[in-house]
Design an enzyme around this catalytic site. Structure first.
Site, mmCIF file in Angstrom:
data_model
loop_
_atom_site.group_PDB
_atom_site.id
_atom_site.type_symbol
_atom_site.label_atom_id
_atom_site.label_comp_id
_atom_site.label_asym_id
_atom_site.label_seq_id
_atom_site.Cartn_x
_atom_site.Cartn_y
_atom_site.Cartn_z
ATOM 1 C CB THR A 59 -0.516 -0.161 1.180
ATOM 2 O OG1 THR A 59 -1.770 -0.985 1.490
ATOM 3 C CG2 THR A 59 -2.176 1.185 1.209
ATOM 4 C CE LYS A 87 10.332 14.025 19.327
ATOM 5 N NZ LYS A 87 11.559 15.258 19.062
ATOM 6 N NE ARG A 108 -1.842 0.159 5.953
ATOM 7 C CZ ARG A 108 -1.931 -0.922 5.478
ATOM 8 N NH1 ARG A 108 -0.823 -1.667 5.764
ATOM 9 N NH2 ARG A 108 -2.733 -0.816 4.327
ATOM 10 C CG HIS A 136 -7.381 -1.026 2.973
ATOM 11 N ND1 HIS A 136 -7.025 -0.027 2.297
ATOM 12 C CD2 HIS A 136 -5.674 -1.614 3.410
ATOM 13 C CE1 HIS A 136 -5.250 -0.270 1.743
ATOM 14 N NE2 HIS A 136 -4.664 -1.334 2.256
#
Length: 338
Positions: A59, A87, A108, A136
């Site tokens: 993908t 972070k 994704r 998807h």
């Protein structure tokens, strides 16, 4: 009707049948470029932000290649550890920042609904490259595009399609989106083949039945693939299970190999898989001994993925009717691989 220009592509639910036909028509027009016969620079200067916070090969590279083939440039982020999210940065802040650096973003993410959350804060179009076990959409589109092309070779259309989906239907986001897409077509028959614990979510089954699809569920592979046009196999989505031990309970449960195919399938039954297929000895849901079977379409699927993703970029960035005006012939050696 979907307004493509400037729009996010997040779910199959946003498409009508005419939208799908539009995508496929544009995908057809991309063949000279994807097959390296022509070069276009229609997206010269445009930047794709390819953001993949979950492992991906096909993908991620397919979207990047599709954008490059239209003349654009690609900037990538892979994994949480290489992003500011590690972070503590929120999806909102990430979206606001990176949409200032990009003209379009593919994302994704392992959490369901995360791509939609990101898109809500983005200043540019966002395409869903997979959000957890939810959806998807580009995979479903390339799958259906492949099915259409494979059936056309036998004088058939998508109407009255017979398809068996096999394997992990609970966590397999590719089959979730494909099932929703099939609801746009008439006379479709679907056999869902899985262990009871990995059945297709009930709401998707009900959606298909409400749309008029004939849906049967089974845990018997051989009988379920006997009278279908397409066998769509999926791997066990081990990354979605609570433990490796739980995933191992189901790995290798439904194995399609040449002997099973010959004994049970009709001569022209097409074999598909979203990949990666699990080639470990304990799995082999789609055996390597099928590699020489002319009905194995898994690599034609991956080729078609570039065409469909080129079409999505061209439509979302509103250049579908300009591609040929920015084209020239290829001037390097290119093998006849398509």
């Amino acid at each position: 009707m979907q307004q493509f220009a400037g729009s996010h592509i997040l779910s199959i639910n946003q498409f009508e049948r005419a939208d799908v036909e539009r995508i496929f028509n544009v995908a057809d027009s991309m063949q000279p470029y994807a097959h390296r016969r022509r070069v276009t620079k229609v997206l010269d200067g445009a930047i794709l932000g390819n953001m993949f916070f979950e492992p991906s090969t096909r993908t991620r590279v397919s979207f990047g290649s599709a954008f490059n083939l239209l003349g654009g440039e690609v900037r990538e982020t892979t994994g949480f550890e290489s992003s500011a999210i590690s972070k503590g940065e929120s999806l909102y802040d990430t979206a606001r920042v990176l949409s200032g650096y990009s003209d379009v973003i593919v994302m994704r993410h392992p959490a369901e609904g995360s791509v939609a959350e990101f898109a809500a804060a983005s200043r540019v179009p966002v395409l869903n490259g997979g959000d957890g076990s939810n959806e998807h959409p580009s995979q479903a589109l390339l799958d259906l595009y492949t099915i259409r092309k494979e059936l056309a070779g036998h004088g058939r259309s998508l109407e009255n399609l017979r398809i068996a989906m096999v394997g992990d239907l609970r966590f397999g986001r590719t089959v979730h989106s494909l099932c929703k897409l099939l609801c746009l077509f008439q006379g479709v028959q679907v056999v869902l083949v899985s262990p009871d614990e990995l059945r297709m979510p009930g709401d998707i089954v009900e959606t298909m039945r409400s749309a008029g699809l004939a849906v049967n569920e089974s845990d018997q592979l051989e009988a379920s693939i006997a009278h279908v046009d397409i066998v769509y196999s999926t791997r066990i989505q081990e990354e979605r299970f609570q433990s490796q031990e739980e995933a191992d309970l189901y790995r290798g449960r439904f194995r399609l190999n040449q002997s099973v195919y010959t004994a049970n399938c009709e001569p022209n039954t097409v074999i598909m898989h979203p990949l990666p297929r699990d080639s470990r000895a304990t799995a082999r849901e789609l055996d390597d001994d099928l590699n020489d079977n002319p009905n194995l379409a898994i690599f034609r699927q991956t080729d078609n993925g570039v065409l469909v993703r080129m079409a999505l970029f061209a439509l979302v960035l509103d250049v579908a009717d300009q591609v040929d005006r920015h084209a020239r012939d290829v001037n390097w050696y290119t093998a006849g691989r398509f």
